[in-house]
Design a protein around this motif. Structure first.
Motif, short mmCIF file in Angstrom:
data_model
loop_
_atom_site.label_atom_id
_atom_site.label_comp_id
_atom_site.label_asym_id
_atom_site.label_seq_id
_atom_site.Cartn_x
_atom_site.Cartn_y
_atom_site.Cartn_z
N ARG A 198 -0.56 46.51 -14.64
CA ARG A 198 -1.72 45.13 -13.99
C ARG A 198 -1.03 43.90 -15.15
N THR A 199 0.08 44.28 -15.78
CA THR A 199 0.43 43.39 -16.96
C THR A 199 1.99 43.93 -16.88
N LEU A 200 2.67 43.02 -18.05
CA LEU A 200 3.92 42.91 -17.20
C LEU A 200 4.26 44.59 -18.39
N ALA A 201 3.56 44.72 -19.79
CA ALA A 201 3.50 45.65 -20.88
C ALA A 201 3.17 46.75 -19.93
N GLU A 202 2.10 46.81 -18.99
CA GLU A 202 1.91 48.05 -18.84
C GLU A 202 3.48 48.37 -17.79
N GLN A 203 3.74 47.71 -16.81
CA GLN A 203 4.77 47.87 -15.61
C GLN A 203 6.31 48.11 -17.33
N ARG A 204 6.24 47.71 -18.41
CA ARG A 204 7.39 48.59 -19.03
C ARG A 204 7.39 49.99 -19.77
N ALA A 205 5.90 50.18 -19.60
CA ALA A 205 5.93 51.74 -20.50
C ALA A 205 5.20 52.49 -18.85
N ALA A 206 5.16 52.38 -17.40
CA ALA A 206 5.24 52.63 -16.50
C ALA A 206 6.93 53.05 -16.42
N PHE A 207 7.78 51.90 -17.16
CA PHE A 207 9.08 52.32 -16.29
C PHE A 207 9.58 53.46 -18.08
N GLU A 208 9.23 53.51 -18.87
CA GLU A 208 9.84 54.51 -19.86
C GLU A 208 9.47 55.69 -19.99
N ALA A 209 7.76 55.80 -18.57
CA ALA A 209 7.66 57.48 -18.62
C ALA A 209 8.42 57.57 -17.15
#
Length: 414
Positions: A198-209
């Motif tokens: 839902r946010t750019l921060a969550e997108q980055r977390a999904a990418f890293e995981a």
């Protein structure tokens, strides 16, 4: 396969042979080139991977402009109509791309409204689409394109049936993306997790995981190191080398960086390229980001202007060589120059310069962050143009597809 369908494939093969083959057939490089030609001879891009919004900002199209563009999947060609140019000439060596473009034009003429058009070319996964093709689109389609879509595969089904099962999962790129999803699942990762953020921060977390760890897997690194494994991205052997040298760490680092940009730099609700990569379709939300030609508010204008588009199966250089002097205003070369020899580039830019009207603009992309023309095209030709470096870099940073290293804008000098 019908005679017309065989003719499309033959013309595609001949054009690609001329564009790609540089080495003896029995050499390692020559074998790679011929494998790429074979892979590239059918439908490659159900959706184009250049951002047409960036293109139109760079080209600043006006109502008198004639655009000459490499067609690929055709999303760019139809999207340019939203800027109201006078004419668009779409050319491609690949007959499947020409057939797809002509199918879209026939759909604009034949389908009753935006809902039907979007169901066919946006969702592209309903049985009703095949019925609509037979009843409405087929009578308006030229015989060669009709033969292409009605040719049957090894499973006995007509090619048009892909629009009943999600055409974006077909074609060379669609199958490549599907293979990437399956490989990720084998390692316990879910690429689509990015789309639930839902946010750019969550997108980055999904990418890293879910995405970044894949690039640490020994098999994935080995696979990326094989040029043939990336033919599904439309990367020919000549382009692979330039791309692999674009960053320390080689192709693994390059692909990781490009996917990081795609997953993290733009909110997924605003980036239909991210949806294609990680969801294999478009966002189903009613306010989803879409290519301009698929947007409801643009449908009437795109339909009214569809007759301004012409498709031709030939190279850009050949098309321009047969065109009058001073007959074009905007040129869209995609990344085709990455494939070209110095002689090819010189022949192309000779014709671009000859056919360019006052104020003409040229845009193209490169796989690597490089200018591919200086030192390869004679100064006598290239000095007729101004390279807009600052604008080029700014637009490259805003290209939502994030898969190219460089975006380039040239203007004809007064």
């Amino acid at each position: 396969m019908t005679r017309a369908a065989r003719a499309i494939r033959r013309e595609t093969s001949l054009g690609l042979t001329s564009a790609v083959h540089r080495n003896a057939a029995l050499s390692r490089a020559g074998l790679s080139e011929r494998l790429f030609t074979l892979a590239f001879s059918g439908l490659v891009y159900p959706q184009i991977w250049e951002d047409p919004v960036v293109d139109m900002e760079a080209l600043a199209l006006g109502p008198r402009d004639h655009v000459v563009a490499i067609a690929s999947g055709g999303c760019n060609v139809l999207s340019y109509l939203t800027a109201d140019p006078a004419r668009v000439s779409a050319v491609d060596l690949n007959g499947a791309h020409v057939a797809l473009g002509r199918l879209k034009l026939a759909g604009l003429q034949a389908l009753p409204d935006h809902g039907a058009f979007f169901r066919f070319f946006g969702r592209a996964d309903a049985a009703e689409n095949v019925a609509a093709y037979d009843a409405l689109i087929r009578p308006r389609l030229d015989p060669v394109s009709r033969a292409y879509w009605e040719a049957r595969g090894l499973d006995g089904r007509r090619r048009i049936s892909a629009f009943a099962t999600n055409v974006y999962r077909t074609g060379l790129l669609g199958r490549f993306i599907g293979a990437g999803h399956r490989l990720a699942r084998l390692y316990g990762h879910d690429l689509s997790a990015v789309l639930r953020a839902r946010t750019l921060a969550e997108q980055r977390a999904a990418f890293e995981a879910e995405i970044a760890p894949l690039f640490e897997k020994a098999f994935v690194r080995w696979l990326i190191g094989k040029p043939a494994s990336l033919y599904g991205l439309g990367i020919p052997p000549a382009q692979y080398g330039a791309l692999a040298n674009d960053m320390p760490g080689g192709m693994v680092a390059v692909l990781r960086h490009r996917l990081e940009r795609l997953a993290c730099d733009v909110a997924v609700k605003d980036n239909y390229f991210a949806w294609q990569a990680f969801g294999r379709g478009y966002d189903p939300a009613p306010d989803a980001a879409l290519p301009p030609y698929l947007q409801p508010a643009r449908f009437a204008a795109v339909r009214a202007r569809a007759s301004r588009v012409r498709y031709e199966q030939q190279s850009m250089t050949a098309f321009l060589a047969a065109s009058p002097e001073g007959s074009a205003d905007a040129y869209v070369l995609l990344d085709a120059q990455d494939w070209m020899t110095d002689a090819d580039l010189t022949a192309l830019w000779t014709q671009i310069t000859r056919t360019a009207r006052a104020g003409a603009r040229v845009i193209f992309r490169t796989a690597a962050d490089e200018r591919c023309l200086p030192g390869r095209v004679p100064d006598a030709i290239l000095n007729a143009w101004t390279y807009e470096e600052a604008t080029s870099r700014a637009l490259c940073a805003r290209d939502r597809s994030s898969i190219y290293g460089g975006f380039h804008l040239y203007r004809l000098r007064p």
